[in-house]
Design an enzyme around this catalytic site. Sequence first.
Site, short mmCIF file in Angstrom:
data_model
loop_
_atom_site.label_atom_id
_atom_site.label_comp_id
_atom_site.label_asym_id
_atom_site.label_seq_id
_atom_site.Cartn_x
_atom_site.Cartn_y
_atom_site.Cartn_z
CG LEU A 196 -1.82 1.19 1.47
CD1 LEU A 196 -2.90 1.28 0.40
CD2 LEU A 196 -2.50 1.11 2.85
N GLY A 215 2.23 7.37 2.71
CA GLY A 215 2.42 6.55 3.91
C GLY A 215 1.16 6.66 4.75
CB THR A 223 6.69 -6.07 6.00
OG1 THR A 223 6.84 -4.80 6.62
CG2 THR A 223 7.14 -7.16 6.96
CD GLU A 230 -0.13 -4.14 9.78
OE1 GLU A 230 -1.35 -4.23 10.01
OE2 GLU A 230 0.62 -5.12 9.60
CB THR A 259 1.93 6.84 12.80
OG1 THR A 259 0.83 7.69 12.42
CG2 THR A 259 2.91 6.75 11.64
N1 CAA Z 1 -13.35 -0.18 6.72
C1 CAA Z 1 -14.09 0.04 5.60
N2 CAA Z 1 -14.14 1.24 4.97
C2 CAA Z 1 -13.41 2.26 5.49
C3 CAA Z 1 -12.63 2.09 6.64
C4 CAA Z 1 -12.63 0.82 7.27
N3 CAA Z 1 -11.91 0.62 8.37
N4 CAA Z 1 -12.02 3.27 6.92
C5 CAA Z 1 -12.41 4.14 5.98
N5 CAA Z 1 -13.25 3.52 5.12
C6 CAA Z 1 -13.93 4.13 3.98
C7 CAA Z 1 -14.80 5.29 4.45
O1 CAA Z 1 -16.07 4.85 4.84
C8 CAA Z 1 -14.85 6.17 3.21
O2 CAA Z 1 -15.78 5.62 2.30
P1 CAA Z 1 -16.85 6.54 1.49
O3 CAA Z 1 -16.05 7.42 0.61
O4 CAA Z 1 -17.68 5.54 0.75
O5 CAA Z 1 -17.59 7.29 2.56
C9 CAA Z 1 -13.47 5.97 2.59
O6 CAA Z 1 -12.96 4.72 3.11
C10 CAA Z 1 -12.49 7.08 2.91
O7 CAA Z 1 -12.42 7.20 4.31
P2 CAA Z 1 -11.70 8.46 5.00
O8 CAA Z 1 -12.24 9.72 4.42
O9 CAA Z 1 -11.76 8.29 6.47
O10 CAA Z 1 -10.19 8.29 4.45
P3 CAA Z 1 -8.92 9.19 4.62
O11 CAA Z 1 -8.29 9.40 3.30
O12 CAA Z 1 -9.21 10.39 5.48
O13 CAA Z 1 -7.90 8.21 5.40
C11 CAA Z 1 -6.86 7.21 7.28
C12 CAA Z 1 -8.16 7.67 6.59
C13 CAA Z 1 -7.35 6.53 8.55
C14 CAA Z 1 -5.92 8.34 7.65
C15 CAA Z 1 -6.13 6.19 6.35
O14 CAA Z 1 -5.54 6.85 5.27
C16 CAA Z 1 -5.10 5.37 7.08
O15 CAA Z 1 -5.43 4.40 7.76
N6 CAA Z 1 -3.81 5.73 6.94
C17 CAA Z 1 -2.73 4.93 7.46
C18 CAA Z 1 -2.28 3.95 6.43
C19 CAA Z 1 -1.60 2.76 7.01
O16 CAA Z 1 -1.98 2.23 8.05
N7 CAA Z 1 -0.61 2.27 6.29
C20 CAA Z 1 0.07 1.08 6.69
C21 CAA Z 1 0.73 0.47 5.53
S1 CAA Z 1 0.78 -1.27 5.61
C22 CAA Z 1 2.04 -1.71 6.61
O17 CAA Z 1 2.55 -0.94 7.36
C23 CAA Z 1 2.39 -3.14 6.53
C24 CAA Z 1 3.68 -3.51 7.15
O18 CAA Z 1 4.72 -3.08 6.77
C25 CAA Z 1 3.69 -4.48 8.23
#
Ligand code: CAA
Length: 388
Positions: free
Chosen positions: A125, A131, A163, A371, A373
Amino acid sequence: MDLQLTDEQQMAQKVAAEFAKNEVLPKAAEIDHNHRHPRELVARMGELGFMGIAIPEQYGGAGLDTVSYVLVLEEISRACASTGVILSVNNSLVCDPIYKFGNEEQKQKWLTPLAQGRLLGCFALSEPEAGSDAAAQKTIARPAKGPSGEDGFVINGVKNWITNGPVADVCVLFCMADPPGRDSGHKAITSFILPMNTPGVRTGPPDKKLGIRGSQSCQIFLDDVFLPKSLLLGEVGQGFKVAMATLDGGRIGIAAQALGIGRAAYEDAGRYALERKTFGQPIANHQSIQWKLADMATEIDAARLLTLRAATQKDRGVRHSKESAMAKLFASEVANRAAKEGVQIFGGNGFVEDFPAERHYRDAKITEIYEGTSEIQRLVIASAILKE
Ligand code: CAA
């Protein structure tokens, strides 16, 4: 504390604890020191049914639940946080979305070997400029015909900090599907199952990391990668929801990993405090050390309760974004406090590689970052509680 675990959950925990103690722990320092992917431990985890713990048996999994997954992951991460995250990514970020969003053919072809541990997965992702703002994807998937005229997509872009990337066979990949305008945001994001041996896929050198050095991560470069439509995971434009729903589960895994690291820091420090003497007595007799150990034990128990609550919520099939974020936020901060105090209790010995305290300290940090911050977890929690 009576958690009223089922026989199956207790059995999973017992098997994991024995495996962790006998096979993982003896190698943890060497894996860290050599930045080595523990291939042989991953193979053993496949044999033990740990690579797809909550996946039904018909798709190669162990057919257990998320609570069992948490119990297993805590035990393994207590021994080696690197081995823990390899397991966590394969279970939470790869098997889980293919199970939830994949079609029958994809489950047979990809989920089954992933859950059996015959293939290893990664989740792509993050990008150099996406990020925390996961919707700011720049990787593009454009509709195209394949070499034999089949419908599909040509993908170009770069993924970051992936990862398992250097050692993965399969990737759950997120891209913008040929957005009509770049401002279409998350509604253009689309997920794919990407076999890592597809022409045009190239991995960069393994990242040189502060901690979890046995867990390999890297950039993935995608240059004119053709994927047939059959590798679409879910529907075009559904990818952001796939990613967010997947991370709701993934964050429970990272909370469990953090619990394992915190417990390692606490247990190692507790044992050391009983052996190490200052002023003519074990340092465990000094109140300054007792208070640290008491805080560590209390916080770890509280973090475990939050993590098991999130797991239970997931097992009930109800939305658990808030519970997962709370568990990950709290458990990762607890792990960092415990690891910091662990180093302090070990004193000079906490600062050298001959003792495990400095490894726990380095390993703990990432749990506050990947996953999502701690700051992102607070946003997810705030967004949920303000709607309640
Ligand atoms: N389940 C289902 N749908 C969801 C959801 C969830 N948990 N969270 C949001 N959505 C949907 C919303 O309902 C919305 O849908 P509609 O447009 O239909 O209403 C849409 O997604 C957009 O939601 P937001 O407006 O809340 O989205 P945003 O752009 O403001 O972002 C955020 C929200 C929480 C900041 C998100 O971008 C986020 O989680 N960022 C962090 C990313 C992350 O965790 N990255 C980790 C990478 S993976 C990793 O780290 C793996 C590794 O190495 C081990």
